[in-house]
Design a protein around this motif. Structure first.
Motif, PDB file in Angstrom:
ATOM      1  N   ALA A  36       0.836  -1.205   0.000  1.00 53.43           N
ATOM      2  CA  ALA A  36       0.000   0.000   0.000  1.00 53.43           C
ATOM      3  C   ALA A  36       0.868   1.251   0.000  1.00 53.43           C
ATOM      4  O   ALA A  36       1.935   1.284   0.607  1.00 53.43           O
ATOM      5  CB  ALA A  36      -0.914   0.003   1.226  1.00 53.43           C
ATOM      6  N   TYR A  37       0.369   2.271  -0.709  1.00 55.40           N
ATOM      7  CA  TYR A  37       1.003   3.581  -0.784  1.00 55.40           C
ATOM      8  C   TYR A  37      -0.043   4.649  -0.505  1.00 55.40           C
ATOM      9  O   TYR A  37      -1.235   4.410  -0.674  1.00 55.40           O
ATOM     10  CB  TYR A  37       1.569   3.836  -2.191  1.00 55.40           C
ATOM     11  CG  TYR A  37       2.756   2.996  -2.537  1.00 55.40           C
ATOM     12  CD1 TYR A  37       4.037   3.422  -2.230  1.00 55.40           C
ATOM     13  CD2 TYR A  37       2.602   1.779  -3.180  1.00 55.40           C
ATOM     14  CE1 TYR A  37       5.142   2.651  -2.558  1.00 55.40           C
ATOM     15  CE2 TYR A  37       3.697   1.002  -3.512  1.00 55.40           C
ATOM     16  CZ  TYR A  37       4.961   1.441  -3.201  1.00 55.40           C
ATOM     17  OH  TYR A  37       6.058   0.678  -3.524  1.00 55.40           O
ATOM     18  N   ALA A  38       0.418   5.826  -0.124  1.00 49.67           N
ATOM     19  CA  ALA A  38      -0.479   6.970   0.074  1.00 49.67           C
ATOM     20  C   ALA A  38       0.116   8.201  -0.586  1.00 49.67           C
ATOM     21  O   ALA A  38       1.332   8.374  -0.612  1.00 49.67           O
ATOM     22  CB  ALA A  38      -0.708   7.229   1.554  1.00 49.67           C
ATOM     23  N   ASP A  39      -0.741   9.046  -1.104  1.00 46.04           N
ATOM     24  CA  ASP A  39      -0.350  10.316  -1.715  1.00 46.04           C
ATOM     25  C   ASP A  39      -0.092  11.317  -0.591  1.00 46.04           C
ATOM     26  O   ASP A  39      -0.931  11.513   0.277  1.00 46.04           O
ATOM     27  CB  ASP A  39      -1.475  10.800  -2.622  1.00 46.04           C
ATOM     28  CG  ASP A  39      -1.119  12.073  -3.354  1.00 46.04           C
ATOM     29  OD1 ASP A  39      -0.874  13.094  -2.675  1.00 46.04           O
ATOM     30  OD2 ASP A  39      -1.116  12.051  -4.580  1.00 46.04           O
ATOM     31  N   ARG A  40       1.046  11.969  -0.590  1.00 46.51           N
ATOM     32  CA  ARG A  40       1.395  12.922   0.470  1.00 46.51           C
ATOM     33  C   ARG A  40       0.456  14.122   0.508  1.00 46.51           C
ATOM     34  O   ARG A  40       0.176  14.660   1.570  1.00 46.51           O
ATOM     35  CB  ARG A  40       2.825  13.413   0.308  1.00 46.51           C
ATOM     36  CG  ARG A  40       3.865  12.364   0.607  1.00 46.51           C
ATOM     37  CD  ARG A  40       5.260  12.977   0.596  1.00 46.51           C
ATOM     38  NE  ARG A  40       6.288  11.968   0.603  1.00 46.51           N
ATOM     39  CZ  ARG A  40       6.738  11.361   1.699  1.00 46.51           C
ATOM     40  NH1 ARG A  40       6.248  11.671   2.869  1.00 46.51           N
ATOM     41  NH2 ARG A  40       7.682  10.455   1.621  1.00 46.51           N
ATOM     42  N   LEU A  41      -0.045  14.545  -0.641  1.00 48.70           N
ATOM     43  CA  LEU A  41      -0.913  15.721  -0.690  1.00 48.70           C
ATOM     44  C   LEU A  41      -2.354  15.407  -0.306  1.00 48.70           C
ATOM     45  O   LEU A  41      -2.944  16.076   0.528  1.00 48.70           O
ATOM     46  CB  LEU A  41      -0.868  16.360  -2.079  1.00 48.70           C
ATOM     47  CG  LEU A  41       0.501  16.880  -2.508  1.00 48.70           C
ATOM     48  CD1 LEU A  41       0.446  17.398  -3.934  1.00 48.70           C
ATOM     49  CD2 LEU A  41       0.978  17.966  -1.561  1.00 48.70           C
ATOM     50  N   THR A  42      -2.924  14.402  -0.927  1.00 46.05           N
ATOM     51  CA  THR A  42      -4.345  14.079  -0.679  1.00 46.05           C
ATOM     52  C   THR A  42      -4.532  13.141   0.497  1.00 46.05           C
ATOM     53  O   THR A  42      -5.637  12.985   0.987  1.00 46.05           O
ATOM     54  CB  THR A  42      -4.979  13.429  -1.916  1.00 46.05           C
ATOM     55  OG1 THR A  42      -4.356  12.154  -2.140  1.00 46.05           O
ATOM     56  CG2 THR A  42      -4.839  14.314  -3.138  1.00 46.05           C
ATOM     57  N   GLN A  43      -3.474  12.471   0.884  1.00 44.58           N
ATOM     58  CA  GLN A  43      -3.506  11.463   1.945  1.00 44.58           C
ATOM     59  C   GLN A  43      -4.341  10.242   1.561  1.00 44.58           C
ATOM     60  O   GLN A  43      -4.673   9.426   2.400  1.00 44.58           O
ATOM     61  CB  GLN A  43      -4.013  12.054   3.268  1.00 44.58           C
ATOM     62  CG  GLN A  43      -3.137  13.157   3.828  1.00 44.58           C
ATOM     63  CD  GLN A  43      -1.732  12.668   4.141  1.00 44.58           C
ATOM     64  OE1 GLN A  43      -1.550  11.686   4.847  1.00 44.58           O
ATOM     65  NE2 GLN A  43      -0.735  13.339   3.588  1.00 44.58           N
ATOM     66  N   GLU A  44      -4.695  10.115   0.286  1.00 46.79           N
ATOM     67  CA  GLU A  44      -5.442   8.950  -0.178  1.00 46.79           C
ATOM     68  C   GLU A  44      -4.510   7.760  -0.324  1.00 46.79           C
ATOM     69  O   GLU A  44      -3.430   7.869  -0.895  1.00 46.79           O
ATOM     70  CB  GLU A  44      -6.131   9.231  -1.505  1.00 46.79           C
ATOM     71  CG  GLU A  44      -7.346  10.105  -1.347  1.00 46.79           C
ATOM     72  CD  GLU A  44      -8.157  10.159  -2.625  1.00 46.79           C
ATOM     73  OE1 GLU A  44      -8.355   9.107  -3.266  1.00 46.79           O
ATOM     74  OE2 GLU A  44      -8.573  11.265  -2.977  1.00 46.79           O
ATOM     75  N   ALA A  45      -4.971   6.625   0.157  1.00 48.06           N
ATOM     76  CA  ALA A  45      -4.168   5.413   0.112  1.00 48.06           C
ATOM     77  C   ALA A  45      -4.704   4.451  -0.946  1.00 48.06           C
ATOM     78  O   ALA A  45      -5.889   4.462  -1.278  1.00 48.06           O
ATOM     79  CB  ALA A  45      -4.174   4.729   1.479  1.00 48.06           C
ATOM     80  N   VAL A  46      -3.800   3.613  -1.451  1.00 51.46           N
ATOM     81  CA  VAL A  46      -4.123   2.600  -2.447  1.00 51.46           C
ATOM     82  C   VAL A  46      -3.447   1.298  -2.039  1.00 51.46           C
ATOM     83  O   VAL A  46      -2.286   1.289  -1.652  1.00 51.46           O
ATOM     84  CB  VAL A  46      -3.615   3.020  -3.842  1.00 51.46           C
ATOM     85  CG1 VAL A  46      -3.889   1.941  -4.860  1.00 51.46           C
ATOM     86  CG2 VAL A  46      -4.225   4.336  -4.255  1.00 51.46           C
TER      87      VAL A  46
END
Length: 138
Positions: A36-46
Protein backbone atom coordinates in the motif's frame (compact mmCIF):
# COMPACT_ATOMS: atom_id res chain seq x y z
CA UNK A 1 -10.15 1.17 -16.51
CA UNK A 2 -7.70 3.96 -17.39
CA UNK A 3 -7.94 5.24 -13.81
CA UNK A 4 -6.75 1.85 -12.54
CA UNK A 5 -3.94 1.68 -15.07
CA UNK A 6 -2.69 5.03 -13.79
CA UNK A 7 -3.16 3.81 -10.22
CA UNK A 8 -1.17 0.65 -10.96
CA UNK A 9 1.59 2.75 -12.51
CA UNK A 10 1.80 4.92 -9.42
CA UNK A 11 2.09 1.83 -7.26
CA UNK A 12 4.82 0.44 -9.47
CA UNK A 13 6.84 3.60 -9.10
CA UNK A 14 6.98 2.85 -5.39
CA UNK A 15 8.44 5.72 -3.49
CA UNK A 16 8.16 8.19 -6.32
CA UNK A 17 8.13 11.80 -5.29
CA UNK A 18 4.85 12.66 -3.58
CA UNK A 19 4.09 9.17 -2.30
CA UNK A 20 5.00 7.27 0.82
CA UNK A 21 4.71 3.61 1.59
CA UNK A 22 2.28 2.28 4.14
CA UNK A 23 3.75 -1.19 4.11
CA UNK A 24 2.75 -4.59 2.94
CA UNK A 25 2.82 -8.32 3.50
CA UNK A 26 2.71 -11.70 1.82
CA UNK A 27 0.58 -14.71 2.67
CA UNK A 28 2.19 -17.74 4.36
CA UNK A 29 1.97 -19.69 1.08
CA UNK A 30 3.86 -16.86 -0.67
CA UNK A 31 1.19 -16.86 -3.38
CA UNK A 32 -0.19 -13.38 -2.64
CA UNK A 33 1.87 -10.22 -2.09
CA UNK A 34 0.27 -6.90 -1.11
CA UNK A 35 1.60 -3.37 -0.78
CA UNK A 36 0.00 0.00 0.00
CA UNK A 37 1.00 3.58 -0.78
CA UNK A 38 -0.48 6.97 0.07
CA UNK A 39 -0.35 10.32 -1.71
CA UNK A 40 1.39 12.92 0.47
CA UNK A 41 -0.91 15.72 -0.69
CA UNK A 42 -4.35 14.08 -0.68
CA UNK A 43 -3.51 11.46 1.94
CA UNK A 44 -5.44 8.95 -0.18
CA UNK A 45 -4.17 5.41 0.11
CA UNK A 46 -4.12 2.60 -2.45
CA UNK A 47 -3.66 -1.12 -1.84
CA UNK A 48 -2.47 -3.51 -4.53
CA UNK A 49 -2.31 -7.28 -4.19
CA UNK A 50 -0.78 -9.64 -6.75
CA UNK A 51 -1.78 -13.29 -7.03
CA UNK A 52 1.33 -15.16 -8.21
CA UNK A 53 -0.30 -18.50 -9.09
CA UNK A 54 -3.81 -18.07 -10.43
CA UNK A 55 -5.83 -21.14 -11.38
CA UNK A 56 -9.12 -19.30 -11.76
CA UNK A 57 -10.87 -18.67 -15.04
CA UNK A 58 -10.22 -15.03 -15.85
CA UNK A 59 -12.70 -12.55 -17.24
CA UNK A 60 -12.05 -11.34 -20.78
CA UNK A 61 -9.08 -9.01 -21.11
CA UNK A 62 -10.19 -5.43 -21.81
CA UNK A 63 -9.32 -4.17 -25.28
CA UNK A 64 -7.44 -1.19 -23.83
CA UNK A 65 -5.15 -3.44 -21.76
CA UNK A 66 -1.83 -4.05 -23.52
CA UNK A 67 -0.13 -5.48 -20.41
CA UNK A 68 -0.71 -8.46 -18.10
CA UNK A 69 -4.29 -9.01 -17.02
CA UNK A 70 -5.97 -10.90 -14.24
CA UNK A 71 -3.52 -11.37 -11.39
CA UNK A 72 -3.29 -7.88 -9.87
CA UNK A 73 -6.00 -6.25 -7.78
CA UNK A 74 -6.33 -2.64 -6.67
CA UNK A 75 -8.36 -1.06 -3.90
CA UNK A 76 -8.69 2.59 -2.98
CA UNK A 77 -9.74 3.83 0.44
CA UNK A 78 -13.25 4.20 -0.95
CA UNK A 79 -15.17 2.36 -3.63
CA UNK A 80 -15.07 -1.00 -5.31
CA UNK A 81 -11.99 -3.13 -5.93
CA UNK A 82 -10.70 -3.58 -9.46
CA UNK A 83 -8.76 -6.16 -11.41
CA UNK A 84 -5.72 -4.31 -12.82
CA UNK A 85 -3.91 -4.19 -16.14
CA UNK A 86 -0.23 -4.03 -15.15
CA UNK A 87 3.25 -4.67 -16.48
CA UNK A 88 4.97 -5.11 -13.14
CA UNK A 89 4.46 -6.74 -9.76
CA UNK A 90 4.50 -5.80 -6.08
CA UNK A 91 5.87 -9.26 -5.24
CA UNK A 92 8.89 -8.91 -2.97
CA UNK A 93 10.46 -11.80 -1.01
CA UNK A 94 11.41 -9.29 1.72
CA UNK A 95 7.78 -8.57 2.64
CA UNK A 96 6.80 -9.87 6.07
CA UNK A 97 4.47 -12.87 6.28
CA UNK A 98 0.95 -12.20 7.56
CA UNK A 99 0.25 -15.37 9.56
CA UNK A 100 -3.03 -17.25 9.18
CA UNK A 101 -5.73 -15.73 11.36
CA UNK A 102 -3.89 -12.42 11.70
CA UNK A 103 -5.02 -9.01 10.48
CA UNK A 104 -3.03 -6.32 8.66
CA UNK A 105 -4.57 -2.87 9.02
CA UNK A 106 -3.14 0.31 7.53
CA UNK A 107 -4.33 3.38 5.61
CA UNK A 108 -8.00 2.50 5.87
CA UNK A 109 -7.47 -1.09 4.70
CA UNK A 110 -8.03 -4.30 6.61
CA UNK A 111 -6.69 -7.63 5.33
CA UNK A 112 -7.10 -11.03 6.94
CA UNK A 113 -5.56 -14.28 5.73
CA UNK A 114 -6.76 -17.85 6.27
CA UNK A 115 -5.46 -21.07 4.73
CA UNK A 116 -8.25 -20.79 2.14
CA UNK A 117 -8.05 -17.11 1.07
CA UNK A 118 -7.06 -13.50 1.62
CA UNK A 119 -9.81 -10.94 2.24
CA UNK A 120 -9.10 -7.19 2.10
CA UNK A 121 -11.60 -4.37 2.64
CA UNK A 122 -11.53 -0.58 2.63
CA UNK A 123 -13.37 2.09 4.63
CA UNK A 124 -16.54 1.42 2.60
CA UNK A 125 -16.37 -2.33 3.41
CA UNK A 126 -15.67 -2.95 -0.30
CA UNK A 127 -12.79 -5.12 -1.39
CA UNK A 128 -11.77 -8.54 -2.62
CA UNK A 129 -11.23 -12.16 -1.65
CA UNK A 130 -8.34 -13.88 -3.37
CA UNK A 131 -7.52 -17.57 -3.68
CA UNK A 132 -5.80 -19.62 -6.37
CA UNK A 133 -9.06 -21.06 -7.68
CA UNK A 134 -11.37 -18.04 -7.41
CA UNK A 135 -11.44 -14.29 -6.86
CA UNK A 136 -14.36 -12.25 -5.67
CA UNK A 137 -14.51 -8.46 -5.98
CA UNK A 138 -17.19 -6.62 -4.04
Amino acid sequence: MKRWIVLAFLLSVGLAQGYFELGGFKTPSGNIHCFAYADRLTQEAVLRCDLLKNQARLPAKPKDCQLDWGNAFGLGERGKAQRLCVGDTVADPRLPVLAYGKVWSEGGFRCEVTPARLRCTNRDKRGFELARAAQKLF
